[in-house]
Design an enzyme around this catalytic site. Sequence first.
Site: not given
Ligand code: C5P
Length: 304
Positions: A144, A106-111, A17, A102
């Site tokens: 994500d 910031g492309l949400a690959g893992g998600s 994304k 990659p």
């Molecule tokens: O939800 P996710 O595992 O992708 O988030 C990773 C980290 O990014 C969280 O532990 C948090 O530190 C930060 N994050 C945040 N606010 C969000 C999404 C992520 O602070 N809305």
Amino acid sequence: MMLSDRPYRVTERACAKINLYLDVRSKRTDGFHELCTVMHSVSLTDDLSLSFVQGEAQVSFHSNASFLPTDRHNLAVKAALLYMEKTGFCAQLRIDMKKRIPVAAGLAGGSSDAAAVLRAMNRVNPSPVSMDVLTEMAATLGSDVAYCLLGGTRLCLGRGEVMTPITFDRTLHAVIAIHRRERVSTPAAFAELDAVYHDFDGSVPFRQEAPSLLVARLSDDKADLKQLMYNTFEAAILPRCPRAAVLKACLEEQGAYAAMMSGSGPSVFGLFTDAVSAEKAEQAVKSAYPTAFAVAVQSVKASH
Ligand code: C5P
């Protein structure tokens, strides 16, 4: 599908994304940040193959990207184990992944990989769970992942898991670029924002577009995307990732009518009027910066 000793195989695509708009609005008491973002699926994919054999819950992971963890530190493996635990649909599962998106970009690959695993498992489960249940499960895996289950163009609020679909009929032609040596982990990017802005007390120059207005403007085919595009992270991350800033400028020089960092970076994307100019720009970035990854992509519509 009733499983047996013979592997039953399904395939699933995980789309990357880009964020057309990303406003980090406040820091919450639970440590997360309140977002107002518009995510848009593009045709850069990881290809997954899942092979199921009847048996006790067990997951193995294989990929062309040898640096990826193969245990539950890998979000795709974690998603599979969570699905088995929550639904009772257990199997000996082998996940094979061709990784193209990659990581830490910031492309949400893992998600998106995790979401693809949930979709695939729900397709094979003889008693599939509802989309609502699957979305809840996704949200526990990462902010994500719920969006990635459905993809398309969506306004995402809260941590990113409160979604509204946006009628967005345009097909975007974008080039995504990232320097292979620059990576940004999501928690590090949020920590960087906290450091730059000290606290989110309303004094920060955020865009603060009203979500309903954002949706209305994006639904208008003639709206000027360059005027709408915004990313809070750019100001904090681009100075730390000079190569990303150079790649963004390069995309603009190549004729992008708008260019911006995606998500928490450091990938950047440029928007072009058609596929031919996007492909030309992809080639130009690759020859000017041989150590950069550049790929021309198109919009991908929502799966539901
Ligand atoms: O939800 P996710 O595992 O992708 O988030 C990773 C980290 O990014 C969280 O532990 C948090 O530190 C930060 N994050 C945040 N606010 C969000 C999404 C992520 O602070 N809305």
